[in-house]
Design a protein around this motif. Structure first.
Motif, PDB file in Angstrom:
ATOM      1  N   ILE A 167       0.752  -1.016   0.081  1.00 36.58           N
ATOM      2  CA  ILE A 167       0.057   0.078  -0.164  1.00 36.58           C
ATOM      3  C   ILE A 167       0.950   1.230  -0.103  1.00 36.58           C
ATOM      4  O   ILE A 167       2.192   1.282   0.277  1.00 36.58           O
ATOM      5  CB  ILE A 167      -1.011  -0.053   1.263  1.00 36.58           C
ATOM      6  N   GLU A 168       0.420   2.491  -0.274  1.00 36.57           N
ATOM      7  CA  GLU A 168       1.016   3.758  -0.175  1.00 36.57           C
ATOM      8  C   GLU A 168       0.785   4.202   1.181  1.00 36.57           C
ATOM      9  O   GLU A 168      -0.302   3.956   2.065  1.00 36.57           O
ATOM     10  CB  GLU A 168       0.452   4.591  -1.261  1.00 36.57           C
ATOM     11  N   LEU A 169       1.732   5.042   1.762  1.00 39.37           N
ATOM     12  CA  LEU A 169       1.598   5.593   3.058  1.00 39.37           C
ATOM     13  C   LEU A 169       1.644   7.171   2.822  1.00 39.37           C
ATOM     14  O   LEU A 169       2.501   7.879   2.308  1.00 39.37           O
ATOM     15  CB  LEU A 169       2.959   5.449   3.792  1.00 39.37           C
ATOM     16  N   ALA A 170       0.384   7.662   3.137  1.00 39.53           N
ATOM     17  CA  ALA A 170      -0.028   9.317   2.746  1.00 39.53           C
ATOM     18  C   ALA A 170       0.445  10.094   3.841  1.00 39.53           C
ATOM     19  O   ALA A 170      -0.227   9.913   4.953  1.00 39.53           O
ATOM     20  CB  ALA A 170      -1.385   9.226   2.180  1.00 39.53           C
ATOM     21  N   ILE A 171       1.446  10.562   3.813  1.00 41.71           N
ATOM     22  CA  ILE A 171       1.800  11.832   4.972  1.00 41.71           C
ATOM     23  C   ILE A 171       1.717  13.256   4.267  1.00 41.71           C
ATOM     24  O   ILE A 171       1.930  13.413   3.235  1.00 41.71           O
ATOM     25  CB  ILE A 171       3.156  11.545   5.295  1.00 41.71           C
ATOM     26  N   PRO A 172       0.916  13.876   5.019  1.00 43.24           N
ATOM     27  CA  PRO A 172       0.809  15.426   4.581  1.00 43.24           C
ATOM     28  C   PRO A 172       2.011  16.152   4.201  1.00 43.24           C
ATOM     29  O   PRO A 172       2.913  15.893   5.159  1.00 43.24           O
ATOM     30  CB  PRO A 172      -0.178  16.107   5.608  1.00 43.24           C
ATOM     31  N   ASP A 173       2.011  17.173   3.224  1.00 43.09           N
ATOM     32  CA  ASP A 173       3.249  17.761   3.230  1.00 43.09           C
ATOM     33  C   ASP A 173       3.526  18.695   4.272  1.00 43.09           C
ATOM     34  O   ASP A 173       4.833  19.415   4.243  1.00 43.09           O
ATOM     35  CB  ASP A 173       3.008  18.668   1.751  1.00 43.09           C
ATOM     36  N   ASP A 174       2.741  19.068   4.869  1.00 39.14           N
ATOM     37  CA  ASP A 174       2.999  20.121   5.952  1.00 39.14           C
ATOM     38  C   ASP A 174       3.690  19.334   7.231  1.00 39.14           C
ATOM     39  O   ASP A 174       3.893  20.074   8.405  1.00 39.14           O
ATOM     40  CB  ASP A 174       1.903  21.056   6.675  1.00 39.14           C
ATOM     41  N   VAL A 175       3.557  18.164   7.315  1.00 34.98           N
ATOM     42  CA  VAL A 175       4.449  17.457   8.127  1.00 34.98           C
ATOM     43  C   VAL A 175       5.912  17.246   8.077  1.00 34.98           C
ATOM     44  O   VAL A 175       6.322  16.495   7.294  1.00 34.98           O
ATOM     45  CB  VAL A 175       3.694  15.935   8.241  1.00 34.98           C
ATOM     46  N   GLY A 176       6.735  17.975   8.835  1.00 36.45           N
ATOM     47  CA  GLY A 176       7.942  18.026   8.234  1.00 36.45           C
ATOM     48  C   GLY A 176       8.916  17.846   9.418  1.00 36.45           C
ATOM     49  O   GLY A 176      10.359  17.998   9.215  1.00 36.45           O
ATOM     50  N   THR A 177       8.597  17.543  10.638  1.00 38.25           N
ATOM     51  CA  THR A 177       9.716  17.410  11.667  1.00 38.25           C
ATOM     52  C   THR A 177      10.291  16.037  11.624  1.00 38.25           C
ATOM     53  O   THR A 177       9.585  14.886  11.606  1.00 38.25           O
ATOM     54  CB  THR A 177       8.909  17.461  13.026  1.00 38.25           C
ATOM     55  N   THR A 178      11.711  15.968  11.395  1.00 40.20           N
ATOM     56  CA  THR A 178      12.369  14.777  11.295  1.00 40.20           C
ATOM     57  C   THR A 178      13.803  15.279  11.739  1.00 40.20           C
ATOM     58  O   THR A 178      14.227  16.422  11.756  1.00 40.20           O
ATOM     59  CB  THR A 178      12.252  14.073   9.764  1.00 40.20           C
ATOM     60  N   VAL A 179      14.527  14.066  12.248  1.00 35.21           N
ATOM     61  CA  VAL A 179      16.102  14.184  12.228  1.00 35.21           C
ATOM     62  C   VAL A 179      16.577  13.050  11.939  1.00 35.21           C
ATOM     63  O   VAL A 179      16.120  12.041  12.236  1.00 35.21           O
ATOM     64  CB  VAL A 179      16.065  14.606  13.953  1.00 35.21           C
ATOM     65  N   ALA A 223       6.820  12.952   3.766  1.00 32.60           N
ATOM     66  CA  ALA A 223       6.325  12.495   2.379  1.00 32.60           C
ATOM     67  C   ALA A 223       7.838  12.259   1.779  1.00 32.60           C
ATOM     68  O   ALA A 223       7.782  11.448   0.830  1.00 32.60           O
ATOM     69  CB  ALA A 223       5.515  13.414   1.921  1.00 32.60           C
ATOM     70  N   ALA A 224       8.636  13.329   1.989  1.00 37.28           N
ATOM     71  CA  ALA A 224      10.075  13.144   1.160  1.00 37.28           C
ATOM     72  C   ALA A 224      10.861  11.840   1.600  1.00 37.28           C
ATOM     73  O   ALA A 224      11.330  11.257   0.855  1.00 37.28           O
ATOM     74  CB  ALA A 224      10.981  14.590   1.672  1.00 37.28           C
ATOM     75  N   ASN A 225      10.961  11.720   2.975  1.00 35.74           N
ATOM     76  CA  ASN A 225      12.152  10.577   3.387  1.00 35.74           C
ATOM     77  C   ASN A 225      11.605   9.246   3.206  1.00 35.74           C
ATOM     78  O   ASN A 225      12.044   8.244   3.448  1.00 35.74           O
ATOM     79  CB  ASN A 225      12.567  10.872   4.952  1.00 35.74           C
ATOM     80  N   THR A 226      10.058   9.240   2.979  1.00 35.88           N
ATOM     81  CA  THR A 226       9.524   7.799   2.698  1.00 35.88           C
ATOM     82  C   THR A 226       9.273   7.352   1.303  1.00 35.88           C
ATOM     83  O   THR A 226       8.908   6.462   0.940  1.00 35.88           O
ATOM     84  CB  THR A 226       8.014   7.621   3.498  1.00 35.88           C
ATOM     85  N   ASN A 227       9.661   8.435   0.389  1.00 35.53           N
ATOM     86  CA  ASN A 227       9.559   8.214  -1.046  1.00 35.53           C
ATOM     87  C   ASN A 227      10.282   7.076  -1.453  1.00 35.53           C
ATOM     88  O   ASN A 227      11.562   7.113  -1.280  1.00 35.53           O
ATOM     89  CB  ASN A 227       9.821   9.650  -2.054  1.00 35.53           C
ATOM     90  N   GLY A 228       9.747   6.189  -2.378  1.00 34.53           N
ATOM     91  CA  GLY A 228      10.475   5.011  -2.743  1.00 34.53           C
ATOM     92  C   GLY A 228      10.194   3.701  -1.893  1.00 34.53           C
ATOM     93  O   GLY A 228      10.470   2.812  -2.254  1.00 34.53           O
ATOM     94  N   PHE A 229       9.722   4.111  -0.540  1.00 35.77           N
ATOM     95  CA  PHE A 229       8.953   2.799   0.276  1.00 35.77           C
ATOM     96  C   PHE A 229       7.974   2.151  -0.253  1.00 35.77           C
ATOM     97  O   PHE A 229       7.090   2.785  -0.729  1.00 35.77           O
ATOM     98  CB  PHE A 229       9.073   3.194   1.812  1.00 35.77           C
ATOM     99  N   ARG A 230       7.922   0.748  -0.155  1.00 34.25           N
ATOM    100  CA  ARG A 230       6.535   0.135  -0.162  1.00 34.25           C
ATOM    101  C   ARG A 230       6.349  -0.532   1.244  1.00 34.25           C
ATOM    102  O   ARG A 230       7.040  -1.158   1.755  1.00 34.25           O
ATOM    103  CB  ARG A 230       6.810  -0.831  -1.466  1.00 34.25           C
ATOM    104  N   TRP A 231       4.944  -0.350   1.312  1.00 32.38           N
ATOM    105  CA  TRP A 231       4.443  -0.419   2.729  1.00 32.38           C
ATOM    106  C   TRP A 231       3.493  -1.662   2.883  1.00 32.38           C
ATOM    107  O   TRP A 231       2.531  -2.028   1.887  1.00 32.38           O
ATOM    108  CB  TRP A 231       3.889   0.637   3.269  1.00 32.38           C
ATOM    109  N   MET A 232       3.758  -2.550   3.865  1.00 34.56           N
ATOM    110  CA  MET A 232       2.507  -3.378   4.142  1.00 34.56           C
ATOM    111  C   MET A 232       2.008  -2.989   5.559  1.00 34.56           C
ATOM    112  O   MET A 232       2.436  -2.640   6.476  1.00 34.56           O
ATOM    113  CB  MET A 232       3.208  -4.941   4.256  1.00 34.56           C
ATOM    114  N   SER A 233       0.790  -3.362   5.742  1.00 35.59           N
ATOM    115  CA  SER A 233       0.019  -3.142   6.947  1.00 35.59           C
ATOM    116  C   SER A 233       0.347  -4.078   7.846  1.00 35.59           C
ATOM    117  O   SER A 233       0.523  -5.347   7.813  1.00 35.59           O
ATOM    118  CB  SER A 233      -1.703  -3.400   6.536  1.00 35.59           C
ATOM    119  N   LEU A 234       0.456  -3.656   9.194  1.00 36.53           N
ATOM    120  CA  LEU A 234       0.678  -4.573  10.366  1.00 36.53           C
ATOM    121  C   LEU A 234      -0.686  -4.682  11.186  1.00 36.53           C
ATOM    122  O   LEU A 234      -1.608  -4.013  11.160  1.00 36.53           O
ATOM    123  CB  LEU A 234       1.572  -3.828  11.302  1.00 36.53           C
TER     124      LEU A 234
END
Length: 468
Positions: free
Chosen positions: A99-111, A311-322
């Motif tokens: 599946i895809e993981l949809a993260i809004p573009d305004d979510v940007g807190t990462t380190v 959205a940027a750092n998960t680009n290219g991942f493919r996701w499975m549901s847990l």
């Protein structure tokens, strides 16, 4: 400071992308045809037809009409559709393994948290990170980070002598334990609430504060090797082959998920430092309405850990549901990811996967493990399943002149060796376990070929092939 799964005596002091040819822009959908043919007077034959299947994976099975109210799940081929049965009926459904993981573009807190010795992991042992624990810096050698367990585990001697711990206060907290099923190690102590700081380093070597968290950590005063441990024994091993007590030293940090399934019943999300962060780069991220928006989760790479999914750092991942853990009361409490395993070109069985940073070897459990173990055998892995596999590769376990080794179809991902257990007809695993358990611990060299990510907020596990 040295950080090890192995406790030592109190005299031991701590010292100071593979590019896809086509990016998926929508959910991967695999059509599956359900063929129902009525056999008089009361039975129907059911089969799943899929061009991507393997021999023996989908088998026609007779069912009574009265009980044929079921559904289709691509991952394990169980049937779960409510059907109005008529002769010659064909029904086609859309089946999605990824599946895809949809993260809004305004979510940007990462380190990004760097690993202390990038060249050590994944080939020669677990990664380490710079940390301050209970107000004391753990040393330039860092603290081992393990995805195969959950929570920080620290010996009583290390806690008292290095981190200014107070044992008279520690014993007032809940008595607890942690059991490592692969190595049969049982740690018994107290869960002590503690502040942790993850560090980076600037160009001049100055430490910077990246993440802050507060979690209970297991300060252990007893250590066992406990081959026959079950969770009803609690914090005491009834038949240890080794035991140490007192001012034991040792330190490592677990950041894995779903570990309750593997006997770590007390290793719940409230113990995971990465799921209890309240400050990022000096900015508070805790509390409702906080402007520092983040998506709770993390990515493990071969040279660093990335906290906070975007959205940027998960680009290219493919996701499975847990799936949720049974009886979970915490929204972050997810079960292990799944895969399918075939041994020596046999049937594919569905089981659990642990991508473990803590060991270089692979652990395999399956009723299909050869008995006796031959000099060479093939282990085909499909993650999460045959139909939608991205992380598919083959490990060949070998023994040459009594030396165990392994090869892999993806460069760099071969484990040091394979430890295999045949589970046919037995109940395996602590606390009763799973009948004829199917389980693969990939070992740390998995990260030579892949990156892996955990979405703690939504319950997904993602995989991406690396550039080789």
């Amino acid at each position: 400071m040295p950080a090890s799964h192995n406790p030592t005596s109190a005299a031991s002091q701590p010292s100071g992308h593979f590019s896809f040819t086509k990016q998926l822009s929508r959910v991967l959908v695999i059509p599956i045809t359900i063929l129902l043919t009525v056999f008089p007077p009361t039975t129907a034959s059911l089969s799943v037809d899929n061009n991507n299947s393997v021999p023996n994976m989908h088998t026609a099975e007779p069912r009574t009409l009265a009980t044929l109210v079921e559904s289709v799940d691509c991952r394990n081929d169980n049937i779960n559709l409510t059907l109005d049965l008529k002769p010659r009926d064909l029904q086609t459904i859309d089946c999605q393994s990824w599946i895809e993981l949809a993260i809004p573009d305004d979510v940007g807190t990462t380190v990004e948290v760097p690993f202390v010795t990038p060249n050590q992991f994944p080939n020669n042992g677990p990664p380490s990170v710079w940390m301050t624990i209970n107000g004391r810096y753990a040393g330039d050698q860092g603290v081992q980070m393990d995805t195969g367990s959950t929570g920080l585990t620290i010996g009583k001697g290390t806690w008292l002598e290095w981190f200014d711990g107070d044992w008279s206060k520690a014993v007032k907290y809940e008595r607890g334990w942690k059991f490592l099923s692969s190595s049969k190690k049982l740690y018994s102590g107290h869960w002590v609430p503690t502040t942790l700081i993850f560090h980076g380093k600037s160009a001049d070597g100055t430490r910077t504060n990246l993440l802050k968290a507060i979690v209970p950590i297991l300060v252990f005063d007893t250590y066992y090797i406990c081959p026959k441990f079950t969770n009803d024994q609690g914090s005491v091993c009834l038949a240890p082959t080794d035991q140490q007590t007192g001012n034991i030293t040792g330190l490592y940090m677990g950041v894995g998920f779903g570990r309750e399934q593997d006997g770590m019943v007390m290793c719940t999300p409230d113990k995971n430092p990465l799921l209890n962060v309240y400050e990022v780069n000096g900015q508070n991220v805790a509390g409702a309405g906080n402007p520092n928006k983040y998506h709770l989760g993390y990515i493990v790479r071969s040279d660093s850990l990335v906290w906070g999914l975007t959205a940027a750092n998960t680009n290219g991942f493919r996701w499975m549901s847990l799936q949720k853990q049974p009886n979970a009361s915490d929204y972050r409490d997810w079960a292990m990811a799944t895969l399918q395993v075939s041994i020596n070109n046999g049937r594919f069985r569905t089981g659990s996967i642990l991508a473990d940073t803590g060991v270089t070897q692979m652990y395999l459990s399956s009723p299909d493990v050869p008995k006796p173990i031959p000099p060479s055998y093939r282990i085909s892995l499909k993650i999460p399943d045959v139909q939608g596999s991205l992380a598919g590769y083959v490990v060949t376990a070998k023994r040459v002149n009594n030396n165990a080794t392994a090869e892999s179809s993806i460069s760099g991902t071969a484990p040091a060796y394979v430890g295999a257990t045949n589970t046919a007809g037995i109940v395996s695993g602590p606390g009763g376990g799973v009948y004829e358990r199917v389980f693969v611990n990939t070992g740390s060299r998995f990260w030579n070929g892949f990156e892996a990510a955990f979405d703690a907020a939504g319950g997904h596990w993602g995989v991406m092939r690396k550039i080789l």
